[in-house]
Design a protein around this motif. Sequence first.
Motif, PDB file in Angstrom:
ATOM      1  N   ILE A 208       3.572   4.408   8.114  1.00  0.00           N
ATOM      2  CA  ILE A 208       4.672   4.224   7.165  1.00  0.00           C
ATOM      3  C   ILE A 208       5.717   5.339   7.233  1.00  0.00           C
ATOM      4  O   ILE A 208       6.820   5.175   6.749  1.00  0.00           O
ATOM      5  CB  ILE A 208       4.149   4.059   5.713  1.00  0.00           C
ATOM      6  CG1 ILE A 208       3.280   5.244   5.282  1.00  0.00           C
ATOM      7  CG2 ILE A 208       3.385   2.779   5.554  1.00  0.00           C
ATOM      8  CD1 ILE A 208       2.738   5.121   3.865  1.00  0.00           C
ATOM      9  N   CYS A 363       1.484   4.790  -5.450  1.00  0.00           N
ATOM     10  CA  CYS A 363       1.719   5.287  -4.081  1.00  0.00           C
ATOM     11  C   CYS A 363       3.194   5.620  -3.826  1.00  0.00           C
ATOM     12  O   CYS A 363       4.079   4.825  -4.128  1.00  0.00           O
ATOM     13  CB  CYS A 363       1.254   4.227  -3.091  1.00  0.00           C
ATOM     14  SG  CYS A 363       1.586   4.660  -1.377  1.00  0.00           S
ATOM     15  N   ILE A 364       3.433   6.808  -3.262  1.00  0.00           N
ATOM     16  CA  ILE A 364       4.810   7.185  -2.910  1.00  0.00           C
ATOM     17  C   ILE A 364       5.019   7.097  -1.387  1.00  0.00           C
ATOM     18  O   ILE A 364       5.970   7.661  -0.855  1.00  0.00           O
ATOM     19  CB  ILE A 364       5.192   8.582  -3.443  1.00  0.00           C
ATOM     20  CG1 ILE A 364       4.223   9.670  -2.942  1.00  0.00           C
ATOM     21  CG2 ILE A 364       5.260   8.570  -4.957  1.00  0.00           C
ATOM     22  CD1 ILE A 364       4.694  11.102  -3.257  1.00  0.00           C
ATOM     23  N   CYS A 366       3.583   8.392   1.332  1.00  0.00           N
ATOM     24  CA  CYS A 366       3.717   9.644   2.088  1.00  0.00           C
ATOM     25  C   CYS A 366       2.940   9.599   3.399  1.00  0.00           C
ATOM     26  O   CYS A 366       3.217  10.361   4.324  1.00  0.00           O
ATOM     27  CB  CYS A 366       3.244  10.818   1.239  1.00  0.00           C
ATOM     28  SG  CYS A 366       1.451  10.876   1.048  1.00  0.00           S
ATOM     29  N   GLY A 367       1.924   8.751   3.480  1.00  0.00           N
ATOM     30  CA  GLY A 367       1.148   8.618   4.716  1.00  0.00           C
ATOM     31  C   GLY A 367       0.037   9.643   4.872  1.00  0.00           C
ATOM     32  O   GLY A 367      -0.687   9.629   5.874  1.00  0.00           O
ATOM     33  N   CYS A 369      -2.831   9.876   3.479  1.00  0.00           N
ATOM     34  CA  CYS A 369      -4.172   9.267   3.577  1.00  0.00           C
ATOM     35  C   CYS A 369      -4.410   8.720   4.979  1.00  0.00           C
ATOM     36  O   CYS A 369      -5.543   8.690   5.460  1.00  0.00           O
ATOM     37  CB  CYS A 369      -4.341   8.178   2.518  1.00  0.00           C
ATOM     38  SG  CYS A 369      -3.111   6.875   2.568  1.00  0.00           S
ATOM     39  N   ILE A 392      -4.371   3.343   2.430  1.00  0.00           N
ATOM     40  CA  ILE A 392      -3.553   2.657   1.425  1.00  0.00           C
ATOM     41  C   ILE A 392      -3.466   1.165   1.745  1.00  0.00           C
ATOM     42  O   ILE A 392      -3.469   0.319   0.855  1.00  0.00           O
ATOM     43  CB  ILE A 392      -2.144   3.301   1.287  1.00  0.00           C
ATOM     44  CG1 ILE A 392      -1.317   2.615   0.198  1.00  0.00           C
ATOM     45  CG2 ILE A 392      -1.370   3.286   2.598  1.00  0.00           C
ATOM     46  CD1 ILE A 392      -1.904   2.696  -1.181  1.00  0.00           C
ATOM     47  N   CYS A 422      -4.293  12.626  -1.486  1.00  0.00           N
ATOM     48  CA  CYS A 422      -3.238  11.790  -2.099  1.00  0.00           C
ATOM     49  C   CYS A 422      -2.463  12.589  -3.151  1.00  0.00           C
ATOM     50  O   CYS A 422      -3.043  13.071  -4.127  1.00  0.00           O
ATOM     51  CB  CYS A 422      -3.862  10.554  -2.735  1.00  0.00           C
ATOM     52  SG  CYS A 422      -2.629   9.522  -3.546  1.00  0.00           S
ATOM     53  N   PRO A 423      -1.146  12.723  -2.984  1.00  0.00           N
ATOM     54  CA  PRO A 423      -0.373  13.551  -3.925  1.00  0.00           C
ATOM     55  C   PRO A 423      -0.273  12.969  -5.321  1.00  0.00           C
ATOM     56  O   PRO A 423       0.087  13.690  -6.256  1.00  0.00           O
ATOM     57  CB  PRO A 423       1.006  13.640  -3.266  1.00  0.00           C
ATOM     58  CG  PRO A 423       1.094  12.444  -2.388  1.00  0.00           C
ATOM     59  CD  PRO A 423      -0.300  12.171  -1.917  1.00  0.00           C
ATOM     60  N   VAL A 424      -0.565  11.675  -5.477  1.00  0.00           N
ATOM     61  CA  VAL A 424      -0.502  11.083  -6.823  1.00  0.00           C
ATOM     62  C   VAL A 424      -1.898  10.689  -7.312  1.00  0.00           C
ATOM     63  O   VAL A 424      -2.041   9.891  -8.237  1.00  0.00           O
ATOM     64  CB  VAL A 424       0.463   9.873  -6.865  1.00  0.00           C
ATOM     65  CG1 VAL A 424       1.901  10.332  -6.842  1.00  0.00           C
ATOM     66  CG2 VAL A 424       0.200   8.912  -5.723  1.00  0.00           C
ATOM     67  N   ILE A 426      -4.472   8.877  -6.297  1.00  0.00           N
ATOM     68  CA  ILE A 426      -5.053   7.523  -6.323  1.00  0.00           C
ATOM     69  C   ILE A 426      -6.503   7.650  -5.849  1.00  0.00           C
ATOM     70  O   ILE A 426      -6.775   8.319  -4.841  1.00  0.00           O
ATOM     71  CB  ILE A 426      -4.267   6.556  -5.412  1.00  0.00           C
ATOM     72  CG1 ILE A 426      -2.801   6.485  -5.864  1.00  0.00           C
ATOM     73  CG2 ILE A 426      -4.898   5.165  -5.419  1.00  0.00           C
ATOM     74  CD1 ILE A 426      -1.904   5.681  -4.947  1.00  0.00           C
ATOM     75  N   ILE A 428      -8.481   6.342  -3.887  1.00  0.00           N
ATOM     76  CA  ILE A 428      -8.414   5.340  -2.808  1.00  0.00           C
ATOM     77  C   ILE A 428      -9.808   4.891  -2.372  1.00  0.00           C
ATOM     78  O   ILE A 428     -10.076   3.691  -2.253  1.00  0.00           O
ATOM     79  CB  ILE A 428      -7.640   5.903  -1.593  1.00  0.00           C
ATOM     80  CG1 ILE A 428      -6.271   6.422  -2.028  1.00  0.00           C
ATOM     81  CG2 ILE A 428      -7.466   4.824  -0.523  1.00  0.00           C
ATOM     82  CD1 ILE A 428      -5.527   7.199  -0.961  1.00  0.00           C
TER      83      ILE A 428
HETATM   84  S1  SF4 Z   1      -1.776   9.526   0.269  1.00  0.00           S
HETATM   85 FE1  SF4 Z   1      -1.462   8.458  -1.677  1.00  0.00          FE
HETATM   86  S2  SF4 Z   1       0.751   8.424  -1.944  1.00  0.00           S
HETATM   87 FE2  SF4 Z   1       0.398   8.940   0.189  1.00  0.00          FE
HETATM   88  S3  SF4 Z   1       0.463   6.944   1.283  1.00  0.00           S
HETATM   89 FE3  SF4 Z   1      -1.673   7.353   0.789  1.00  0.00          FE
HETATM   90  S4  SF4 Z   1      -2.004   6.322  -1.188  1.00  0.00           S
HETATM   91 FE4  SF4 Z   1       0.222   6.517  -0.898  1.00  0.00          FE
END
Ligand code: SF4
Length: 518
Positions: A208, A363-364, A366-367, A369, A392, A422-424, A426, A428
Amino acid sequence: MSAPQRPSEAPIIHPELKAQDDPDAIVRGGRRLDHAEGTSKPLRTQPPEKQPRGAKIHGNRPIDQAEAAARFIAAPEHEKMHDERLWDLRQKRDREMHGIDEWEELRSLASAIKEHTLTHLDEYLDQFEANARSNGIHVHWARDAAEHNRIVHGILDDHGAKSLIKSKSMLTEECGFRPYMASVGIEVIETDLGERIQQLDNEDPSHIVVPAVHKLRTDVAEVFAKTIGTDPGNSDVHYLAESQREATRPLILAADAGMTGANFVVAETGAFVVCTNEGNADLSANVPKLHIASIGIEKIIPRLDDLAVFIRLLSRSSLGSPITQYTSHFRGPRAGGEMHVVLVDNGRAERLGLAEFWTSLKCIRCGACMNTCPVYRRSGGLSYGATYSGPIGLIIDPTFNARKYSNLPFASTLNGSCSDVCPVKINIHEQIYAWRRELVKRHEVPFAKRAAMKAAGELLSRPAAYRAAIAAAAVALAHLPRFVIYNGLNAWGRGREVPHPPRQTFHAWHEANRRGKT
Ligand code: SF4
């Protein structure tokens, strides 16, 4: 007599760039090629390894990620390069993270802002719409991908536009936007270099943030030789980038309309923000007079102050750099221009109602993960056969089509590294596990796998039977012919060797040495 040059006006050239003593330096036009260009020495003399292609898509049939991953792994140069490039990003991210004392507080704050916004989504979307309209932006709403494509087509038709320059947007990938535009005779030109490479190769982005990360530069040389007429034997990155720029820039300058996505949408100002490293979104937004932004409804944040939290996290998490080169704010059309925002749902409202999975909307993109995932790094993003790959993707893709993406939640070791980076925040890996349960409930897991899991569950819940089975398996492993384990029916045995059974099981050792002592 001319005035002597002040030190501040003198060109500063690093001694290494002067190339005086470096026998390996590549010099062009009296100047040593700099760092990235300098890596362009030929990698080998033998023919380059062929690029492995992604998953085979058969309509609605479940994607066989393992099959595509096996082909990627069978191409050792690609697998090694991919693994190393992404692990390098993960390490850079770690270095940046360690430089910020309040990193964990930032993550918690980002998560809280997103959760607050998602639980008041209707209010913030209304606020954004009102403010955007008062800024002179036309706001449209699209329920799904088809409606998004129709709306954008309508806007372009109204302006007689026949060509569109576009910056990278996963939402438009989700909507099948480029094929749709091709079907109505409108030319789309990607302005992000990686995405342009993928467009010219007729492939989806595999990551992404870095869409062509799975390609060696010899792959890029082959694509450009076929599409823009470069020298197929020249994989010098400077030459390739320059050639692409020369081929695409006239198309960009002549385009009738521009399109961007958005990383963040600010409700209180009615503005949106696009983060890039190439400045390509600014080309899409500023060269033609018509600017269309396609934005998923989950991109909204309440206040401009909140933006700082995400800006500090985004680039550090994705590429391990303190900030993206360009953080462009768009608040309204420029003089004589027109700006449209299309707010797209496409399954997001429904996902918001899924008790176990709604936080995936934080999710923002960011890639991070993906960069840390051992499965993703070794199998390449295209093996997932979906718009979103890596961890993600495993939790988003089944919300689009549970049957087609039913294998994906099993493409994980559940090691939890994705959740850690993950910066937010999640969860996952927990959602991946929850999807496995959900897919079994929905009968989207093959009968053989369900039966095997059921049998394993029965066995593990009966200690005596389990111990007897372990003892029998140890004898069997020692004496059975090899084909009994390593055959086409046993996916586990492909690419793995069962270790020799130990002479004594842990349980037997514990009975003999520790019973009653702990
Ligand atoms: S690390 Fe978190 S914010 Fe970044 S792409 Fe993966 S799920 Fe999304």
